[in-house]
Write a protein that holds these residues in place. Structure first.
Motif, PDB file in Angstrom:
ATOM      1  N   UNK A  15       0.671  -1.217  -0.177  1.00 35.13           N
ATOM      2  CA  UNK A  15      -0.051  -0.205   0.082  1.00 35.13           C
ATOM      3  C   UNK A  15       0.819   1.248   0.069  1.00 35.13           C
ATOM      4  N   UNK A  16       2.130   1.153   0.431  1.00 28.26           N
ATOM      5  CA  UNK A  16       2.964   2.229   0.514  1.00 28.26           C
ATOM      6  C   UNK A  16       3.630   2.579  -0.724  1.00 28.26           C
ATOM      7  N   UNK A  17       3.704   1.466  -1.754  1.00 27.96           N
ATOM      8  CA  UNK A  17       4.029   1.686  -2.978  1.00 27.96           C
ATOM      9  C   UNK A  17       3.113   2.324  -3.832  1.00 27.96           C
ATOM     10  N   UNK A  18       1.801   1.927  -3.569  1.00 33.46           N
ATOM     11  CA  UNK A  18       0.491   2.644  -4.246  1.00 33.46           C
ATOM     12  C   UNK A  18       0.431   4.330  -3.857  1.00 33.46           C
ATOM     13  N   UNK A  19       0.727   4.303  -2.605  1.00 34.26           N
ATOM     14  CA  UNK A  19       1.001   5.861  -2.052  1.00 34.26           C
ATOM     15  C   UNK A  19       1.769   6.536  -2.771  1.00 34.26           C
ATOM     16  N   UNK A  20       2.911   6.235  -2.975  1.00 35.89           N
ATOM     17  CA  UNK A  20       4.052   7.133  -3.569  1.00 35.89           C
ATOM     18  C   UNK A  20       3.656   7.335  -4.966  1.00 35.89           C
ATOM     19  N   UNK A  30      -5.847   3.725   1.719  1.00 40.77           N
ATOM     20  CA  UNK A  30      -6.655   2.855   2.159  1.00 40.77           C
ATOM     21  C   UNK A  30      -8.086   3.219   2.313  1.00 40.77           C
ATOM     22  N   UNK A  31      -8.412   4.395   2.427  1.00 38.92           N
ATOM     23  CA  UNK A  31      -9.815   5.060   2.404  1.00 38.92           C
ATOM     24  C   UNK A  31     -10.297   4.873   0.819  1.00 38.92           C
ATOM     25  N   UNK A  38     -15.241  10.257   2.274  1.00 43.82           N
ATOM     26  CA  UNK A  38     -14.439  11.480   2.498  1.00 43.82           C
ATOM     27  C   UNK A  38     -13.314  11.580   1.563  1.00 43.82           C
ATOM     28  N   UNK A  39     -13.157  10.811   0.805  1.00 38.83           N
ATOM     29  CA  UNK A  39     -12.096  10.995  -0.429  1.00 38.83           C
ATOM     30  C   UNK A  39     -12.770  11.534  -1.458  1.00 38.83           C
ATOM     31  N   UNK A  40     -12.083  12.704  -2.042  1.00 37.28           N
ATOM     32  CA  UNK A  40     -12.533  13.154  -3.161  1.00 37.28           C
ATOM     33  C   UNK A  40     -12.590  12.564  -4.428  1.00 37.28           C
ATOM     34  N   UNK A  41     -13.513  12.492  -5.562  1.00 34.05           N
ATOM     35  CA  UNK A  41     -13.529  11.675  -6.535  1.00 34.05           C
ATOM     36  C   UNK A  41     -12.087  11.573  -7.442  1.00 34.05           C
ATOM     37  N   UNK A  43      -9.127  12.033  -6.355  1.00 33.49           N
ATOM     38  CA  UNK A  43      -8.248  11.436  -5.588  1.00 33.49           C
ATOM     39  C   UNK A  43      -8.277   9.971  -5.839  1.00 33.49           C
ATOM     40  N   UNK A  44      -9.610   9.545  -5.420  1.00 38.37           N
ATOM     41  CA  UNK A  44      -9.881   7.976  -5.404  1.00 38.37           C
ATOM     42  C   UNK A  44      -9.445   7.624  -7.146  1.00 38.37           C
ATOM     43  N   UNK A  45      -9.873   8.391  -8.143  1.00 40.20           N
ATOM     44  CA  UNK A  45      -9.522   7.862  -9.298  1.00 40.20           C
ATOM     45  C   UNK A  45      -8.081   7.652  -9.591  1.00 40.20           C
ATOM     46  N   UNK A  46      -7.071   8.460  -8.966  1.00 41.72           N
ATOM     47  CA  UNK A  46      -5.779   8.756  -9.038  1.00 41.72           C
ATOM     48  C   UNK A  46      -5.102   7.267  -8.395  1.00 41.72           C
ATOM     49  N   UNK A  47      -5.792   7.087  -7.218  1.00 42.68           N
ATOM     50  CA  UNK A  47      -5.274   6.056  -6.220  1.00 42.68           C
ATOM     51  C   UNK A  47      -5.711   4.573  -7.279  1.00 42.68           C
ATOM     52  N   UNK A  48      -6.683   4.707  -7.562  1.00 39.29           N
ATOM     53  CA  UNK A  48      -7.142   3.238  -8.155  1.00 39.29           C
ATOM     54  C   UNK A  48      -6.369   3.156  -9.593  1.00 39.29           C
ATOM     55  N   UNK A  49      -6.152   3.989 -10.164  1.00 38.24           N
ATOM     56  CA  UNK A  49      -5.189   4.175 -11.225  1.00 38.24           C
ATOM     57  C   UNK A  49      -3.877   3.659 -11.043  1.00 38.24           C
ATOM     58  N   UNK A  50      -3.236   4.116  -9.929  1.00 42.08           N
ATOM     59  CA  UNK A  50      -1.961   3.766  -9.764  1.00 42.08           C
ATOM     60  C   UNK A  50      -1.815   2.300  -8.972  1.00 42.08           C
TER      61      UNK A  50
END
Length: 332
Positions: A15-20, A30-31, A38-41, A43-50
């Motif tokens: 999960x740390x690799x995804x965060x970076x 994680x959220x 509470x996560x902006x759409x 930001x969520x898309x950027x995390x899922x893409x990563x």
């Protein structure tokens, strides 16, 4: 000649690799993965893409630590080499998959220490529940585990309201087997009993009672124990027939011992069923293809596995009894 070398080591994406990769914090990842509001759409898309780019797979163990339960079901058996257990396991796997769960299989060799280790490991994995064929652990130890994790015991009943159990109707099956062996007018019956196992006492008592009800008197002296295997059945039948040569009908604890009994009769120069009839228990697939095919009491092993999972997910202390049926073949 090709060179020999080591396989490349595969590093698990964390999960740390995804965060970076996404340029956010660990908690944000994680959220976002849990789709919390509470996560902006964006930001969520950027995390899922990563996460997709890196091939991230959430850890089932980490999920279990957050929720106190993973989606893992532990199945504990005594001898995976016994064809009975893979048939049960298939039912467990299919029912677990339908419920969105995975299965971890433990083999214990009927050793109480290994049974204890298996349950402890399942607890360490935050397993959703434990289903097991327990041979060595006493009731109080299993009752203690049942207070920590949903527990279902197979072919064994714990005290009421402690844990669920799924058993087969051994008494009815044994009585039917005795009736089949008792058809010959000069019937003299004996039993090959397992030296280990679940429902051993129940099956032995049912055999003695069924014989007494048919006027055979006390047959407890014609019960010989051995390992519940083909060699165990061969040796137990050899001892039974040496001590009681008049025995012409053998009821075996399971099909493996029944197959061993047939071999013992043939090794003595006898014929089955002319000189000695044999009935097993379980109806293993191989039993129908022997020469001669083995008469047996059929257990629906797949349904047994399915019922274990249903009882486990229901998280009750119900006692479930599954029906059995007599299959008459050429050994009777």
């Amino acid at each position: 000649m090709p060179e020999r070398g080591r396989l490349p080591r595969v590093k698990r994406v964390t999960i740390e690799d995804v965060a970076r990769e996404a340029g956010v914090g660990r908690q944000t990842v994680s959220r976002a993965l849990r789709d919390l509001p509470e996560i902006a759409p964006g930001t969520r898309e950027r995390v899922l893409a990563a996460a997709t780019r890196l091939g991230y797979r959430p850890s089932a163990l980490a999920k279990g630590m957050r929720t106190q339960r993973s989606d893992v079901i532990a199945l504990i058996v005594s001898d995976i080499a016994n064809p009975f257990y893979p048939a049960v396991a298939r039912g467990v796997y299919d029912a677990a998959e339908a419920a969105g769960c995975s299965v971890v299989l433990y083999n214990t060799d009927a050793d109480p220490d290994r049974e204890r280790d298996a349950v402890e490991d399942a607890l360490a994995r935050s397993a959703r529940g434990v289903a097991g064929f327990f041979y060595g652990l006493p009731d109080d130890v299993l009752a203690g585990y049942a207070r920590s994790v949903p527990l279902v015991v197979a072919d064994r009943a714990l005290p009421a309201e402690v844990a669920a159990s799924v058993s087969n109707d051994f008494a009815t099956g044994t009585t039917a087997a005795v009736a089949l062996l008792a058809r010959r007018p000069d019937a003299c019956l004996g039993m090959l009993d397992s030296s280990v196992g679940v429902a051993v006492d129940e099956r032995r008592a049912a055999f003695v009672a069924a014989c007494a009800a048919r006027g055979f008197g006390d047959v407890s002296g014609r019960i010989v124990q051995g390992p519940p295997t083909i060699p165990g059945g061969t040796e137990a039948a050899r001892r039974l027939l040496s001590a009681w040569p008049e025995v012409n009908g053998i009821f075996a604890f399971n099909d493996l011992m029944g197959i061993g009994a047939v071999q013992a009769v043939l090794a003595r120069g006898g014929a089955v069923p002319r000189d000695c009839a044999v009935v097993g228990f379980d109806d293993l697939e191989m039993s129908a293809y022997l020469d001669p095919p083995l008469s047996t009491v059929r257990i629906d092993k797949y349904e047994h596995g399915q019922a274990l999972v249903r009882a486990l997910l229901a998280d009750t202390a119900d006692r479930i009894s599954l029906p059995v049926s007599l299959i008459a073949r050429a050994t009777t």
